[in-house]
Design a protein around this motif. Structure first.
Motif, PDB file in Angstrom:
ATOM      1  N   PHE A  94      -0.496   3.335   4.172  1.00 36.55           N
ATOM      2  CA  PHE A  94      -0.498   3.605   2.729  1.00 36.55           C
ATOM      3  C   PHE A  94      -1.403   4.773   2.364  1.00 36.55           C
ATOM      4  CE2 PHE A  94      -0.134  -1.270   2.494  1.00 36.55           C
ATOM      5  CZ  PHE A  94       1.222  -1.233   2.716  1.00 36.55           C
ATOM      6  N   THR A 144       6.368  -3.659   2.493  1.00 31.78           N
ATOM      7  CA  THR A 144       6.173  -2.236   2.755  1.00 31.78           C
ATOM      8  C   THR A 144       7.491  -1.479   2.571  1.00 31.78           C
ATOM      9  OG1 THR A 144       4.447  -2.808   4.344  1.00 31.78           O
ATOM     10  CG2 THR A 144       5.370  -0.587   4.502  1.00 31.78           C
ATOM     11  N   GLY A 198       4.479   3.045   1.135  1.00 31.69           N
ATOM     12  CA  GLY A 198       3.933   2.384  -0.041  1.00 31.69           C
ATOM     13  C   GLY A 198       4.238   0.904   0.089  1.00 31.69           C
ATOM     14  N   TYR A 218       1.604   3.263  -4.523  1.00 31.77           N
ATOM     15  CA  TYR A 218       1.572   4.355  -3.559  1.00 31.77           C
ATOM     16  C   TYR A 218       0.262   5.119  -3.723  1.00 31.77           C
ATOM     17  CZ  TYR A 218       3.017   7.099  -7.618  1.00 31.77           C
ATOM     18  OH  TYR A 218       3.080   7.672  -8.870  1.00 31.77           O
ATOM     19  N   TRP A 219      -0.143   5.778  -2.650  1.00 33.68           N
ATOM     20  CA  TRP A 219      -1.394   6.537  -2.618  1.00 33.68           C
ATOM     21  C   TRP A 219      -1.151   7.912  -3.224  1.00 33.68           C
ATOM     22  CZ3 TRP A 219      -6.060   4.981  -2.269  1.00 33.68           C
ATOM     23  CH2 TRP A 219      -7.094   5.819  -1.866  1.00 33.68           C
ATOM     24  N   TYR A 225      -4.701   4.496  -5.791  1.00 35.72           N
ATOM     25  CA  TYR A 225      -3.373   3.913  -5.894  1.00 35.72           C
ATOM     26  C   TYR A 225      -2.792   4.162  -7.279  1.00 35.72           C
ATOM     27  CZ  TYR A 225      -3.608   1.791  -1.371  1.00 35.72           C
ATOM     28  OH  TYR A 225      -3.682   1.627  -0.023  1.00 35.72           O
TER      29      TYR A 225
END
Length: 182
Positions: free
Chosen positions: A72, A133, A154, A169-170, A175
């Motif tokens: 992630f 995931t 993500g 999501y990063w 996040y």
């Protein structure tokens, strides 16, 4: 002799992790953090009587509905999203946390990020869902007016009550989330 002792240690750990939602299915440092910081909490499991259990088992048979692991935040280090609920079914609340490996004082350790938490009556409804995931790619919001392109994995929190699907999501060292289509 040392090989057989080593085998026994691995074998006992494998037996302990037959429950895919047990903390022992995670890296030992993650397990220790969860047991220490959240002793009265477990990873979420769909109840046996859930109408969604069969669908979950068919689509994600090797995964726990309360744990999603993936790349992630980094392409080289796994992170673990855990949907925590109280062990005592009479207690309210949930925590959606992500544990990510990072270096501190020269040692590998895990950083905790709490993305969502609630201890109100509403928490009983919100927690009813599952996480999993998803691969890198383009994801559209529920009404197809906005999209995000994610370059790493993500994870999705699929809320059954309210029928929402939220992608985490990063993005820019934190996040972000977007409500995506069903």
């Amino acid at each position: 002799m040392s090989c057989s002792i080593f085998f026994l240690v691995i074998n006992s750990r494998a037996i302990a992790s037959d429950d895919i939602c047990a903390y022992s299915s995670l890296p030992q440092a993650v397990e220790r953090l969860l047991v220490t910081k959240y002793p009265d909490w477990n990873a979420w499991k769909l109840p046996d009587e859930s109408p969604y259990l069969e669908k979950w088992t068919k689509e994600h048979s090797k995964n726990c509905p309360g744990i999603a692991s993936g790349y992630f935040e980094s392409r080289t280090q796994l992170s673990h999203a855990i949907l925590l609920v109280p062990k005592d079914p009479e207690k309210l609340g949930y925590r959606l946390v992500v544990l990510s490996k990072w270096k501190a004082s020269g040692q590998d350790t895990y950083r905790e990020r709490i993305l969502w938490e609630d201890d109100s009556e509403l928490a009983r409804k919100v927690v009813y869902g599952y996480i999993y995931t998803v691969p890198p790619g383009t994801y559209w919001d529920f009404d197809k007016t906005r999209n995000v392109q994610i370059g790493m994995e993500g994870f999705v929190y699929r809320l059954i009550v309210g029928r929402q699907t939220i992608l985490f999501y990063w993005h820019q060292d934190k996040y972000a989330d977007i409500t995506i289509g069903e």
